[in-house]
Motif scaffolding. Structure first.
Motif, short mmCIF file in Angstrom:
data_model
loop_
_atom_site.label_atom_id
_atom_site.label_comp_id
_atom_site.label_asym_id
_atom_site.label_seq_id
_atom_site.Cartn_x
_atom_site.Cartn_y
_atom_site.Cartn_z
N ASN A 187 0.82 -1.20 0.00
CA ASN A 187 0.00 0.00 0.00
C ASN A 187 0.86 1.26 0.00
O ASN A 187 1.15 1.82 1.05
CB ASN A 187 -0.94 -0.02 1.21
N GLU A 188 1.27 1.68 -1.19
CA GLU A 188 2.07 2.89 -1.32
C GLU A 188 1.29 4.13 -0.89
O GLU A 188 1.85 5.06 -0.31
CB GLU A 188 2.57 3.05 -2.75
N ARG A 189 0.00 4.14 -1.17
CA ARG A 189 -0.83 5.29 -0.83
C ARG A 189 -0.86 5.51 0.68
O ARG A 189 -0.78 6.63 1.16
CB ARG A 189 -2.24 5.08 -1.40
N LEU A 190 -0.97 4.44 1.48
CA LEU A 190 -0.95 4.54 2.94
C LEU A 190 0.36 5.16 3.41
O LEU A 190 0.36 6.05 4.26
CB LEU A 190 -1.14 3.17 3.59
N GLU A 219 2.45 7.10 1.74
CA GLU A 219 2.47 8.52 1.37
C GLU A 219 1.59 9.35 2.29
O GLU A 219 1.98 10.44 2.72
CB GLU A 219 2.02 8.70 -0.08
N ASP A 220 0.39 8.85 2.60
CA ASP A 220 -0.53 9.59 3.47
C ASP A 220 0.04 9.76 4.88
O ASP A 220 -0.08 10.83 5.47
CB ASP A 220 -1.90 8.89 3.55
N TRP A 239 8.89 8.10 -6.22
CA TRP A 239 8.92 6.65 -6.09
C TRP A 239 9.73 6.15 -7.27
O TRP A 239 9.48 6.53 -8.41
CB TRP A 239 7.52 6.04 -6.15
N CYS A 265 6.88 15.21 2.34
CA CYS A 265 6.26 15.04 1.02
C CYS A 265 7.07 14.02 0.23
O CYS A 265 8.27 13.87 0.40
CB CYS A 265 6.16 16.36 0.27
N CYS A 266 6.36 13.32 -0.63
CA CYS A 266 7.01 12.31 -1.46
C CYS A 266 7.75 13.02 -2.58
O CYS A 266 7.14 13.71 -3.40
CB CYS A 266 5.96 11.35 -2.03
N THR A 323 2.76 12.37 4.68
CA THR A 323 2.16 13.69 4.45
C THR A 323 1.58 14.26 5.74
O THR A 323 1.77 15.43 6.05
CB THR A 323 1.06 13.60 3.36
#
Length: 185
Positions: free
Chosen positions: A104-107, A109-110, A122, A118-119, A113
């Motif tokens: 889960n890359e989105r998790l 990043e969140d 990737w 900040c990312c 954040t």
């Protein structure tokens, strides 16, 4: 500089997970290097990230599959140091791995954040499932953090790499003594 006890945070998070999760729970194996349990960090972001990420990883994992948590010191990672542009004294690696973990890359990043990072990017490797995320601080002075996701033989490895900078004072400079000069031979 705040002293963060990552070993204690890992233990507390696993205990909280075991108390809160109802039903089947994955078996969790933990290995914490005694020499690296505590780390100096500028603020509370790292302990919050470790707590939140580990809890989410355990919560979303398959209860029939074991999860391994590893905390250890890594010497120089020359390629990584040059690529990220950070040259620490050493790296601290927190690895969460298992066959039942969800990618889960989105998790990730969140979570970063929400903690003021900040990312930056990737990066993937051709013909590989490995992904490397580089996270930089937003509007504050703090080192970049690295997060790596790697799938091999149905096992997901998630590595958080923390750069640690040890600045030990040079004794002759700290005490105001003159430099001693070695005799020529």
């Amino acid at each position: 500089m705040e002293r963060v006890d990552l070993g204690l945070i890992i233990q507390q998070t696993i205990a909280r997970f075991n108390h809160n999760r109802i039903g089947e729970k994955p078996l969790v194996f933990v290995m914490i290097s005694p020499s690296i349990s505590q780390v100096d960090w500028g603020d509370g972001t790292i302990n919050e990230f470790v707590r939140l990420y580990l809890y989410e990883a355990l919560l979303s994992s398959d209860p029939d599959k074991a999860v391994e948590v590893l905390l250890r010191r890594r010497a120089e990672l020359k390629d990584m140091d040059d690529f990220v542009g950070v040259h620490p004294s050493y790296w601290v690696q927190l690895r969460v791995s298992g066959r039942g973990l969800k990618r889960n890359e989105r998790l990730v990043e969140d979570l970063f954040t929400n903690l003021g990072y900040c990312c930056e990017e990737w990066v993937g490797v051709e013909n590989s499932d490995a992904r490397l995320g580089i996270f930089g601080p937003k509007g504050k002075s703090a080192p970049k953090l690295v997060f790596c996701l790697d799938s091999r033989r149905d096992t997901l490895r998630c590595d958080l790499l923390l750069p640690v900078f040890d600045y030990a004072p040079v004794p002759c400079l700290a005490s105001g003594e003159a430099n001693s000069i070695a005799p020529r031979v």
